[in-house]
Scaffold this motif. Structure first.
Motif, PDB file in Angstrom:
ATOM      1  N   UNK A  93      64.378  27.241  25.606  1.00 15.70           N
ATOM      2  CA  UNK A  93      63.610  26.066  26.050  1.00 15.70           C
ATOM      3  C   UNK A  93      63.819  24.901  25.087  1.00 15.70           C
ATOM      4  N   UNK A  94      63.926  23.694  25.656  1.00 11.93           N
ATOM      5  CA  UNK A  94      63.911  22.485  24.819  1.00 11.93           C
ATOM      6  C   UNK A  94      63.158  21.389  25.565  1.00 11.93           C
ATOM      7  N   UNK A  95      62.291  20.695  24.832  1.00  7.28           N
ATOM      8  CA  UNK A  95      61.531  19.579  25.397  1.00  7.28           C
ATOM      9  C   UNK A  95      62.004  18.289  24.736  1.00  7.28           C
ATOM     10  N   UNK A  96      62.536  17.390  25.569  1.00  6.61           N
ATOM     11  CA  UNK A  96      62.908  16.051  25.087  1.00  6.61           C
ATOM     12  C   UNK A  96      61.862  15.097  25.647  1.00  6.61           C
ATOM     13  N   UNK A  97      61.191  14.365  24.787  1.00  5.53           N
ATOM     14  CA  UNK A  97      60.200  13.423  25.298  1.00  5.53           C
ATOM     15  C   UNK A  97      60.570  11.999  24.910  1.00  5.53           C
ATOM     16  N   UNK A  98      60.323  11.094  25.872  1.00  3.02           N
ATOM     17  CA  UNK A  98      60.485   9.671  25.556  1.00  3.02           C
ATOM     18  C   UNK A  98      59.197   9.125  24.944  1.00  3.02           C
ATOM     19  N   UNK A  99      58.154   9.936  24.975  1.00  3.01           N
ATOM     20  CA  UNK A  99      56.850   9.458  24.500  1.00  3.01           C
ATOM     21  C   UNK A  99      56.793   9.464  22.983  1.00  3.01           C
ATOM     22  N   UNK A 100      56.060   8.512  22.473  1.00  2.00           N
ATOM     23  CA  UNK A 100      55.943   8.366  21.022  1.00  2.00           C
ATOM     24  C   UNK A 100      54.521   8.704  20.565  1.00  2.00           C
ATOM     25  N   UNK A 101      53.696   9.227  21.492  1.00  2.00           N
ATOM     26  CA  UNK A 101      52.260   9.378  21.217  1.00  2.00           C
ATOM     27  C   UNK A 101      51.880  10.625  20.422  1.00  2.00           C
ATOM     28  N   UNK A 102      52.790  11.583  20.295  1.00  2.00           N
ATOM     29  CA  UNK A 102      52.515  12.799  19.516  1.00  2.00           C
ATOM     30  C   UNK A 102      51.708  13.849  20.269  1.00  2.00           C
ATOM     31  N   UNK A 103      51.424  13.655  21.548  1.00  2.00           N
ATOM     32  CA  UNK A 103      50.547  14.598  22.256  1.00  2.00           C
ATOM     33  C   UNK A 103      51.220  15.954  22.512  1.00  2.00           C
ATOM     34  N   UNK A 104      52.547  15.968  22.689  1.00  2.00           N
ATOM     35  CA  UNK A 104      53.214  17.269  22.895  1.00  2.00           C
ATOM     36  C   UNK A 104      53.063  18.147  21.656  1.00  2.00           C
ATOM     37  N   UNK A 105      53.291  17.569  20.494  1.00  2.00           N
ATOM     38  CA  UNK A 105      53.162  18.361  19.261  1.00  2.00           C
ATOM     39  C   UNK A 105      51.723  18.827  19.097  1.00  2.00           C
ATOM     40  N   UNK A 106      50.770  17.961  19.430  1.00  2.00           N
ATOM     41  CA  UNK A 106      49.363  18.359  19.301  1.00  2.00           C
ATOM     42  C   UNK A 106      48.988  19.455  20.304  1.00  2.00           C
ATOM     43  N   UNK A 107      49.742  19.532  21.416  1.00  2.00           N
ATOM     44  CA  UNK A 107      49.488  20.612  22.393  1.00  2.00           C
ATOM     45  C   UNK A 107      50.157  21.920  21.963  1.00  2.00           C
ATOM     46  N   UNK A 108      51.009  21.863  20.918  1.00  2.00           N
ATOM     47  CA  UNK A 108      51.630  23.090  20.423  1.00  2.00           C
ATOM     48  C   UNK A 108      53.132  23.172  20.641  1.00  2.00           C
ATOM     49  N   UNK A 109      53.757  22.132  21.244  1.00  2.00           N
ATOM     50  CA  UNK A 109      55.214  22.174  21.433  1.00  2.00           C
ATOM     51  C   UNK A 109      55.914  22.034  20.079  1.00  2.00           C
ATOM     52  N   UNK A 110      56.932  22.873  19.856  1.00  2.00           N
ATOM     53  CA  UNK A 110      57.684  22.843  18.598  1.00  2.00           C
ATOM     54  C   UNK A 110      59.174  22.605  18.824  1.00  2.00           C
TER      55      UNK A 110
END
Ligand code: BJW
Ligand code: ZN
Length: 247
Positions: A93-110
């Protein structure tokens, strides 16, 4: 899919691209459309090196307000569903985000690459000093400066700027490995209007490497025609179901 789910089996590799729409239900404004972030400001004024050179206080005010909004927001069920999928798939799995808000990391994505930078880092506009973590809210005057004398700026990829080659390489490598593996490969874009390149072109690259390509977006995206499957709907309502993960 007949059961309305993505075809993710034991060996499937999954690349996900997210955009502002996935954070909309956390209360963060998207960029384009009614009430979008740039209402009243031409994009080039707040998200380009030229705009920063002309009016750094306006640009810092814009990004400081975004930092405040992002700090007050919480990850939602769509962010959490992607973190849960990563837990299940590991390095498939890989998550590429265009978002700069940091919410993916705060949800636990690494296994996460932030292709347009981060609100939570600052760098120098003049020298090669590495970007550093920063949760301050500059508005000026005076604006913060580097020891070299140049103004500090948000560590964001603005129009006309290159994406960090390390992030681009990790996405390219994931696609190449998936394509060469013989394993099923799924590409999924969520909450992005498909206006901004190179991210809007990832779907085409993924298809080149054999991916089955899916789009989940509230409105028809600019690049919708490039996908094999499109689902119109809200990320929070539809993503957990599409991924087979209980919200
Ligand atoms: C929901 C929802 C819900 C709502 N559930 N969905 C090739 C072709 C043409 C142009 C170019 C090209 N290559 C490069 C360019 C130039 C330029 C570009 O793409 N321009 C286009 C506008 C034409 N690209 C660049 O400059 C890039 N640099 C580059 O490529 O360097 C090399 C180069 C330079 C110059 C020339 C050629 C090559 C850098 C792009 C950096 C973009 N940065 C920004 C701003 C900074 C970040 C920030 O401040 O946050 O990043 S632009 C802005 O758009 C932001 C976003 O990450 C990005 C994408 O927006 P996104 O995420 O798609 O949001 P929206 O608002 O557009 O859409 C949200 C969607 O969600 C909507 O469709 C809703 O329906 C949906 N939605 N609620 C599900 N609840
Ligand atoms: Zn400097």
């Amino acid at each position: 899919m007949s059961d309305g789910r993505l075809p993710i089996g034991e060996r499937t590799r999954v690349l996900v691209l997210t955009g502002a729409g996935i954070s909309a239900e956390s209360g963060l404004a998207t960029f384009r459309g009614a009430g979008g972030l740039w209402d009243g400001h031409p994009v080039e004024q707040v998200a380009s090196p030229v705009g920063f050179a002309e009016d750094p206080e306006l640009v810092w005010s814009f990004y400081s307000a975004r930092r405040r909004d992002a700090a007050a927001a919480e990850p939602n069920a769509a962010h959490r569903a992607l973190a849960a999928l990563e837990e299940r798939l590991g390095d498939r799995f890989l998550l590429a985000t265009q978002n700069v808000d940091g919410l993916h990391a705060r949800a636990g994505s690494r296994r996460l690459v932030e292709v347009h930078g981060s609100l939570w880092r600052t760098r120098c506009s003049g020298c090669m000093r590495p970007a550093f973590a920063d949760a301050t809210y500059p508005v000026g005057p005076p604006l913060p400066r580097c020891a070299c004398g140049a103004l500090l700026r948000p560590d964001i990829v603005w129009f006309g700027e290159l994406l960090d080659p390390a992030t681009t390489r990790s996405i390219d490598r994931f696609m190449r490995d998936a394509g060469g593996s013989g394993d099923p490969f799924v590409f999924l874009a969520v909450g992005t209007s498909g206006n901004v390149y190179p991210a809007a072109g990832y779907v085409t690259a993924a298809r080149f490497f054999g991916a089955d390509t899916w789009l989940l977006n509230l409105d028809p995206a600019e690049n919708a025609g490039a996908f094999d499957h499109t689902v119109e709907g809200s990320a929070v309502q539809s993503l957990p179901r599409l991924l087979g993960i209980d919200g």
